[in-house]
Design a protein around this motif. Structure first.
Motif, PDB file in Angstrom:
ATOM      1  N   SER A  25       0.673  -1.229   0.206  1.00 31.72           N
ATOM      2  CA  SER A  25      -0.098  -0.041  -0.046  1.00 31.72           C
ATOM      3  C   SER A  25       0.820   1.240   0.152  1.00 31.72           C
ATOM      4  CB  SER A  25      -0.891  -0.061   1.310  1.00 31.72           C
ATOM      5  OG  SER A  25      -0.349  -0.159   2.295  1.00 31.72           O
ATOM      6  N   VAL A  26       1.980   1.326   0.758  1.00 32.88           N
ATOM      7  CA  VAL A  26       2.879   2.402   0.699  1.00 32.88           C
ATOM      8  C   VAL A  26       3.646   2.615  -0.671  1.00 32.88           C
ATOM      9  CG1 VAL A  26       5.264   3.318   1.456  1.00 32.88           C
ATOM     10  CG2 VAL A  26       3.463   2.205   3.226  1.00 32.88           C
ATOM     11  N   CYS A  27       3.922   1.597  -1.203  1.00 31.54           N
ATOM     12  CA  CYS A  27       4.547   1.842  -2.659  1.00 31.54           C
ATOM     13  C   CYS A  27       3.520   2.386  -3.631  1.00 31.54           C
ATOM     14  CB  CYS A  27       5.083   0.387  -3.134  1.00 31.54           C
ATOM     15  SG  CYS A  27       6.496   0.022  -2.422  1.00 31.54           S
ATOM     16  N   VAL A  28       2.352   1.837  -3.553  1.00 34.70           N
ATOM     17  CA  VAL A  28       1.346   2.159  -4.447  1.00 34.70           C
ATOM     18  C   VAL A  28       0.651   3.510  -4.226  1.00 34.70           C
ATOM     19  CG1 VAL A  28      -1.178   1.480  -5.398  1.00 34.70           C
ATOM     20  CG2 VAL A  28       0.402  -0.264  -5.040  1.00 34.70           C
ATOM     21  N   GLU A  29       0.727   3.791  -3.062  1.00 36.37           N
ATOM     22  CA  GLU A  29       0.141   5.191  -2.648  1.00 36.37           C
ATOM     23  C   GLU A  29       1.237   6.371  -3.060  1.00 36.37           C
ATOM     24  OE1 GLU A  29      -2.351   7.573   0.878  1.00 36.37           O
ATOM     25  OE2 GLU A  29      -1.956   5.452   0.721  1.00 36.37           O
ATOM     26  N   PHE A  30       2.641   6.074  -3.126  1.00 32.00           N
ATOM     27  CA  PHE A  30       3.576   6.822  -3.407  1.00 32.00           C
ATOM     28  C   PHE A  30       3.539   7.100  -4.793  1.00 32.00           C
ATOM     29  CE2 PHE A  30       6.169   6.184   0.393  1.00 32.00           C
ATOM     30  CZ  PHE A  30       6.626   7.752   0.512  1.00 32.00           C
ATOM     31  N   LEU A  31       3.195   6.034  -5.684  1.00 24.16           N
ATOM     32  CA  LEU A  31       3.213   6.114  -6.984  1.00 24.16           C
ATOM     33  C   LEU A  31       1.887   6.824  -7.564  1.00 24.16           C
ATOM     34  CD1 LEU A  31       4.378   2.673  -7.951  1.00 24.16           C
ATOM     35  CD2 LEU A  31       5.708   4.837  -8.377  1.00 24.16           C
ATOM     36  N   LEU A  32       0.812   6.549  -6.821  1.00 23.25           N
ATOM     37  CA  LEU A  32      -0.430   7.336  -7.345  1.00 23.25           C
ATOM     38  C   LEU A  32      -0.424   8.752  -6.928  1.00 23.25           C
ATOM     39  CD1 LEU A  32      -3.116   4.686  -6.136  1.00 23.25           C
ATOM     40  CD2 LEU A  32      -2.474   5.106  -8.521  1.00 23.25           C
ATOM     41  N   LEU A  33      -0.015   9.103  -5.744  1.00 23.31           N
ATOM     42  CA  LEU A  33       0.094  10.607  -5.589  1.00 23.31           C
ATOM     43  C   LEU A  33       0.951  11.274  -6.561  1.00 23.31           C
ATOM     44  CD1 LEU A  33       0.211  10.607  -1.510  1.00 23.31           C
ATOM     45  CD2 LEU A  33      -1.734  11.309  -3.089  1.00 23.31           C
ATOM     46  N   THR A  34       2.217  10.722  -6.812  1.00 27.33           N
ATOM     47  CA  THR A  34       3.210  11.302  -7.856  1.00 27.33           C
ATOM     48  C   THR A  34       2.297  11.448  -9.285  1.00 27.33           C
ATOM     49  OG1 THR A  34       4.887  10.231  -6.851  1.00 27.33           O
ATOM     50  CG2 THR A  34       5.299  11.057  -8.985  1.00 27.33           C
ATOM     51  N   MET A  35       1.578  10.392  -9.477  1.00 24.31           N
ATOM     52  CA  MET A  35       0.866  10.534 -10.910  1.00 24.31           C
ATOM     53  C   MET A  35      -0.307  11.648 -10.805  1.00 24.31           C
ATOM     54  SD  MET A  35       0.509   6.649 -11.916  1.00 24.31           S
ATOM     55  CE  MET A  35       1.856   5.804 -12.030  1.00 24.31           C
ATOM     56  N   MET A  36      -0.900  11.961  -9.600  1.00 20.83           N
ATOM     57  CA  MET A  36      -1.845  12.890  -9.570  1.00 20.83           C
ATOM     58  C   MET A  36      -1.235  13.972  -9.270  1.00 20.83           C
ATOM     59  SD  MET A  36      -4.046  10.890  -6.517  1.00 20.83           S
ATOM     60  CE  MET A  36      -5.371  12.287  -6.189  1.00 20.83           C
ATOM     61  N   ALA A  37      -0.004  14.089  -8.930  1.00 21.02           N
ATOM     62  CA  ALA A  37       0.741  15.432  -9.180  1.00 21.02           C
ATOM     63  C   ALA A  37       0.979  15.888 -10.420  1.00 21.02           C
ATOM     64  CB  ALA A  37       1.990  15.488  -8.438  1.00 21.02           C
ATOM     65  N   TYR A  38       1.583  14.932 -11.167  1.00 20.29           N
ATOM     66  CA  TYR A  38       1.902  15.010 -12.782  1.00 20.29           C
ATOM     67  C   TYR A  38       0.453  15.624 -13.404  1.00 20.29           C
ATOM     68  CZ  TYR A  38       3.061  14.142 -17.558  1.00 20.29           C
ATOM     69  OH  TYR A  38       3.109  14.249 -18.919  1.00 20.29           O
ATOM     70  N   ASP A  39      -0.688  15.064 -13.038  1.00 22.80           N
ATOM     71  CA  ASP A  39      -1.911  15.291 -13.760  1.00 22.80           C
ATOM     72  C   ASP A  39      -2.289  16.871 -13.265  1.00 22.80           C
ATOM     73  OD1 ASP A  39      -4.782  14.774 -14.457  1.00 22.80           O
ATOM     74  OD2 ASP A  39      -5.145  15.636 -12.748  1.00 22.80           O
ATOM     75  N   ARG A  40      -1.921  17.134 -12.211  1.00 18.31           N
ATOM     76  CA  ARG A  40      -2.341  18.566 -11.674  1.00 18.31           C
ATOM     77  C   ARG A  40      -1.283  19.537 -12.710  1.00 18.31           C
ATOM     78  NH1 ARG A  40      -6.575  19.693 -11.699  1.00 18.31           N
ATOM     79  NH2 ARG A  40      -6.551  17.949 -12.823  1.00 18.31           N
ATOM     80  N   PHE A  41      -0.124  19.357 -12.624  1.00 18.46           N
ATOM     81  CA  PHE A  41       0.808  19.826 -13.505  1.00 18.46           C
ATOM     82  C   PHE A  41       0.533  20.082 -14.942  1.00 18.46           C
ATOM     83  CE2 PHE A  41       4.414  19.142 -16.530  1.00 18.46           C
ATOM     84  CZ  PHE A  41       4.959  20.502 -16.522  1.00 18.46           C
ATOM     85  N   VAL A  42       0.049  19.034 -15.578  1.00 18.48           N
ATOM     86  CA  VAL A  42      -0.429  19.057 -16.848  1.00 18.48           C
ATOM     87  C   VAL A  42      -1.774  19.905 -17.025  1.00 18.48           C
ATOM     88  CG1 VAL A  42      -1.203  17.989 -18.849  1.00 18.48           C
ATOM     89  CG2 VAL A  42       0.507  16.991 -17.461  1.00 18.48           C
ATOM     90  N   ALA A  43      -2.429  19.883 -16.010  1.00 20.08           N
ATOM     91  CA  ALA A  43      -3.826  20.583 -15.987  1.00 20.08           C
ATOM     92  C   ALA A  43      -3.537  22.246 -15.725  1.00 20.08           C
ATOM     93  CB  ALA A  43      -4.540  20.323 -14.797  1.00 20.08           C
TER      94      ALA A  43
END
Length: 313
Positions: free
Chosen positions: A107-125
């Motif tokens: 869960s720690v690994c997946v959450e790190f990755l998901l939150l990073t992808m969400m940050a990238y999504d906000r960057f693109v937006a």
């Protein structure tokens, strides 16, 4: 150490919050209420996203993955804690214990990755708004999410196998409310330096890149927001990423408190209390933060609520 004192454990004893015997019933009902709230809040996010077309965006797609993750790992740890507190059932099989530990690392690994992808999504937006729909297309979002889950499934295997083959020196009492790595390693009489080194490698391979990518994304985001001339425009731009930024801050602060303490401050009792931040507080706060800070989600919930009241009436 005599050879007969070195054993392979078939079961462990989870002590839970044994320090407060007179508060076991209140603690149990508190955690039961928290667990039900976590289930209800995160299921609401998932259901609302599926029902309302306005929420079928990359940001909510990743948040649905995050909500499902929160439900899954709290369902592995909190029911056993309730069993310990309510029925005084401290026993857990070695297989069940190592499964809990596996799910925590997963869960720690997946959450790190998901939150990073969400940050990238906000960057693109915010920084590439005209190309947002092209860059964050459904295929890319699905591949990013699948990659996160696959990595999360594979990464903990080596840790779990190594720890499950350790020898233990008699004591089987885990001073925690779930099978945490640090608590298990303290029970072992085997040299655990290999596992310690693997933990540092995990931090280098997962935590550091995710942190740097998230930090870089928000440096660009904040720079772009500050270049907006109108205060209303800046407010609207920041509101699109404030929920995610809050979730990221709570997540990183809780894990930093848990694992970045000086050695002199290392204590299983302290680790147990701080671990509540990650295991209980974050899954509880995530849907609340997104519900309070996202107008579309609040409107979707209100719409479904009105439909339910009309049909009931």
């Amino acid at each position: 150490m005599e050879e007969e004192n070195i054993t392979t454990m078939t079961e462990f004893l989870i002590l839970g919050f044994y320090e407060f015997p007179e508060l076991q019933i209140p603690i149990s009902f508190l955690f039961l209420l928290i667990y039900l709230t976590i289930l209800m809040g995160n299921l609401t996010i998932i259901i609302m996203t599926c029902l309302d077309p306005r929420l079928q965006t990359p940001m909510y797609f990743f948040f649905c993955n995050l909500s499902f993750l929160d439900i899954s790992y709290t369902s592995v740890t909190l029911p056993k804690l309730l069993d310990v507190s309510l029925r005084n059932s401290h026993h857990i099989s070695a297989f069940g214990c190592f499964t809990q530990m596996y799910y925590f690392i997963f869960s720690v690994c997946v959450e790190f990755l998901l939150l990073t992808m969400m940050a990238y999504d906000r960057f693109v937006a915010i920084c590439r708004p005209l190309r947002y729909s092209v860059i964050m297309n459904p295929r890319l979002c699905v591949l990013m999410a699948i990659g996160s889950w696959i990595y999360g499934i594979v990464e903990p295997v080596t840790h779990t196998v190594l720890i499950s083959h350790l020898s233990y020196c008699g004591s089987r009492e885990i001073n925690h409310f779930f099978c945490d790595i640090s608590a298990l390693l303290k029970l072992s009489c085997t040299n655990t330096s290999t596992i310690d080194h693997m933990t540092y490698v995990l931090a280098v391979l997962v935590v550091l890149p995710c942190f740097l990518l998230t930090l870089t994304s928000y440096i660009y985001i904040i720079s772009a927001i500050l270049r907006i001339h109108s205060s209303e425009g800046r407010r609207k731009a920041f509101s699109t990423c404030s929920s995610h930024l809050t979730v990221v801050a709570v997540f990183y602060v809780s894990l930093a408190c848990l694992y970045l303490k000086p050695t002199s401050m290392q204590s299983l009792d302290l680790n147990k209390l701080i671990a509540l931040l990650y295991n209980v507080l974050i899954p509880l706060l995530n849907p609340i933060i997104y519900s309070l800070k996202n107008r579309d989600l609040k409107e979707a919930i209100r719409k479904v609520k009105n439909i339910f009241l009309v049909s009931k009436g």
